[in-house]
Design a protein around this motif. Structure first.
Motif, PDB file in Angstrom:
ATOM      1  N   VAL A  68     144.264  24.597 -69.595  1.00  0.00           N
ATOM      2  CA  VAL A  68     144.752  25.252 -68.386  1.00  0.00           C
ATOM      3  C   VAL A  68     143.731  25.140 -67.256  1.00  0.00           C
ATOM      4  N   GLY A  69     142.450  25.253 -67.573  1.00  0.00           N
ATOM      5  CA  GLY A  69     141.423  25.108 -66.554  1.00  0.00           C
ATOM      6  C   GLY A  69     141.445  23.732 -65.896  1.00  0.00           C
ATOM      7  N   ILE A  70     141.548  22.706 -66.728  1.00  0.00           N
ATOM      8  CA  ILE A  70     141.609  21.336 -66.195  1.00  0.00           C
ATOM      9  C   ILE A  70     142.872  21.142 -65.377  1.00  0.00           C
ATOM     10  N   ILE A  71     143.989  21.645 -65.861  1.00  0.00           N
ATOM     11  CA  ILE A  71     145.268  21.486 -65.152  1.00  0.00           C
ATOM     12  C   ILE A  71     145.241  22.233 -63.814  1.00  0.00           C
ATOM     13  N   LEU A  72     144.671  23.435 -63.779  1.00  0.00           N
ATOM     14  CA  LEU A  72     144.593  24.173 -62.515  1.00  0.00           C
ATOM     15  C   LEU A  72     143.723  23.441 -61.490  1.00  0.00           C
ATOM     16  N   THR A  87     143.998   8.924 -52.230  1.00  0.00           N
ATOM     17  CA  THR A  87     142.750   8.897 -52.994  1.00  0.00           C
ATOM     18  C   THR A  87     142.432  10.260 -53.607  1.00  0.00           C
ATOM     19  N   LEU A  88     143.149  11.301 -53.203  1.00  0.00           N
ATOM     20  CA  LEU A  88     142.996  12.609 -53.827  1.00  0.00           C
ATOM     21  C   LEU A  88     144.151  12.953 -54.761  1.00  0.00           C
ATOM     22  N   TRP A  89     145.396  12.718 -54.313  1.00  0.00           N
ATOM     23  CA  TRP A  89     146.493  13.191 -55.157  1.00  0.00           C
ATOM     24  C   TRP A  89     146.738  12.316 -56.365  1.00  0.00           C
ATOM     25  N   ILE A  90     146.418  11.045 -56.317  1.00  0.00           N
ATOM     26  CA  ILE A  90     146.605  10.199 -57.504  1.00  0.00           C
ATOM     27  C   ILE A  90     145.624  10.587 -58.619  1.00  0.00           C
ATOM     28  N   PRO A  91     144.319  10.707 -58.339  1.00  0.00           N
ATOM     29  CA  PRO A  91     143.416  11.179 -59.407  1.00  0.00           C
ATOM     30  C   PRO A  91     143.758  12.602 -59.865  1.00  0.00           C
ATOM     31  N   GLY A  92     144.240  13.438 -58.957  1.00  0.00           N
ATOM     32  CA  GLY A  92     144.649  14.784 -59.343  1.00  0.00           C
ATOM     33  C   GLY A  92     145.807  14.761 -60.326  1.00  0.00           C
ATOM     34  N   VAL A 119     145.190  14.370 -68.214  1.00  0.00           N
ATOM     35  CA  VAL A 119     143.949  14.544 -68.987  1.00  0.00           C
ATOM     36  C   VAL A 119     143.864  15.966 -69.537  1.00  0.00           C
ATOM     37  N   GLY A 120     144.254  16.951 -68.742  1.00  0.00           N
ATOM     38  CA  GLY A 120     144.242  18.335 -69.196  1.00  0.00           C
ATOM     39  C   GLY A 120     145.178  18.578 -70.363  1.00  0.00           C
ATOM     40  N   VAL A 121     146.365  17.991 -70.286  1.00  0.00           N
ATOM     41  CA  VAL A 121     147.326  18.138 -71.389  1.00  0.00           C
ATOM     42  C   VAL A 121     146.793  17.467 -72.651  1.00  0.00           C
ATOM     43  N   GLY A 163     147.813  32.927 -76.842  1.00  0.00           N
ATOM     44  CA  GLY A 163     147.284  31.691 -76.288  1.00  0.00           C
ATOM     45  C   GLY A 163     145.829  31.742 -75.903  1.00  0.00           C
ATOM     46  N   ASN A 164     145.142  32.799 -76.259  1.00  0.00           N
ATOM     47  CA  ASN A 164     143.718  32.902 -75.930  1.00  0.00           C
ATOM     48  C   ASN A 164     142.899  32.102 -76.924  1.00  0.00           C
ATOM     49  N   SER A 165     142.810  30.818 -76.679  1.00  0.00           N
ATOM     50  CA  SER A 165     142.032  29.943 -77.546  1.00  0.00           C
ATOM     51  C   SER A 165     141.222  28.989 -76.673  1.00  0.00           C
ATOM     52  N   THR A 166     140.239  28.385 -77.270  1.00  0.00           N
ATOM     53  CA  THR A 166     139.416  27.416 -76.547  1.00  0.00           C
ATOM     54  C   THR A 166     140.268  26.268 -76.032  1.00  0.00           C
ATOM     55  N   ALA A 167     141.197  25.798 -76.847  1.00  0.00           N
ATOM     56  CA  ALA A 167     142.065  24.692 -76.440  1.00  0.00           C
ATOM     57  C   ALA A 167     142.904  25.078 -75.228  1.00  0.00           C
TER      58      ALA A 167
END
Length: 74
Positions: free
Chosen positions: A15-19, A35-40, A46-48, A6-10
């Motif tokens: 995973v970075g966005i999801i974390l 106002t924080l948990w909904i955008p989170g 978006v990460g997926v 799984g070491n790929s740019t994708a």
């Protein structure tokens, strides 16, 4: 089992966005701030999507852009 594990740019981007999104969501839930948990939570999606789009664009585990070296015979 795949050689790249799984070491790929994708994968790294997704995973970075999801974390980051999970951190924002957790802070929003702890503080009771929609106002924080909904955008989170939206950022998790978006990460997926970013992971899937980058994988389809060739930056995934089996994509043409993730191959190391060349296939030319020396």
């Amino acid at each position: 089992m795949a050689e790249s594990h799984g070491n790929s740019t994708a994968a790294w981007t997704g995973v970075g966005i999801i974390l980051l999104a999970t951190l924002i969501t957790c802070i929003g839930v702890i503080l009771g701030s929609p106002t924080l948990w909904i955008p989170g939570a939206v950022l998790v999606v978006v990460g997926v999507v970013a992971w899937i789009v980058l994988d389809k664009a060739g930056y995934g585990e089996n994509g043409h852009r993730s191959k190391k070296g060349t296939s030319a015979v020396r």
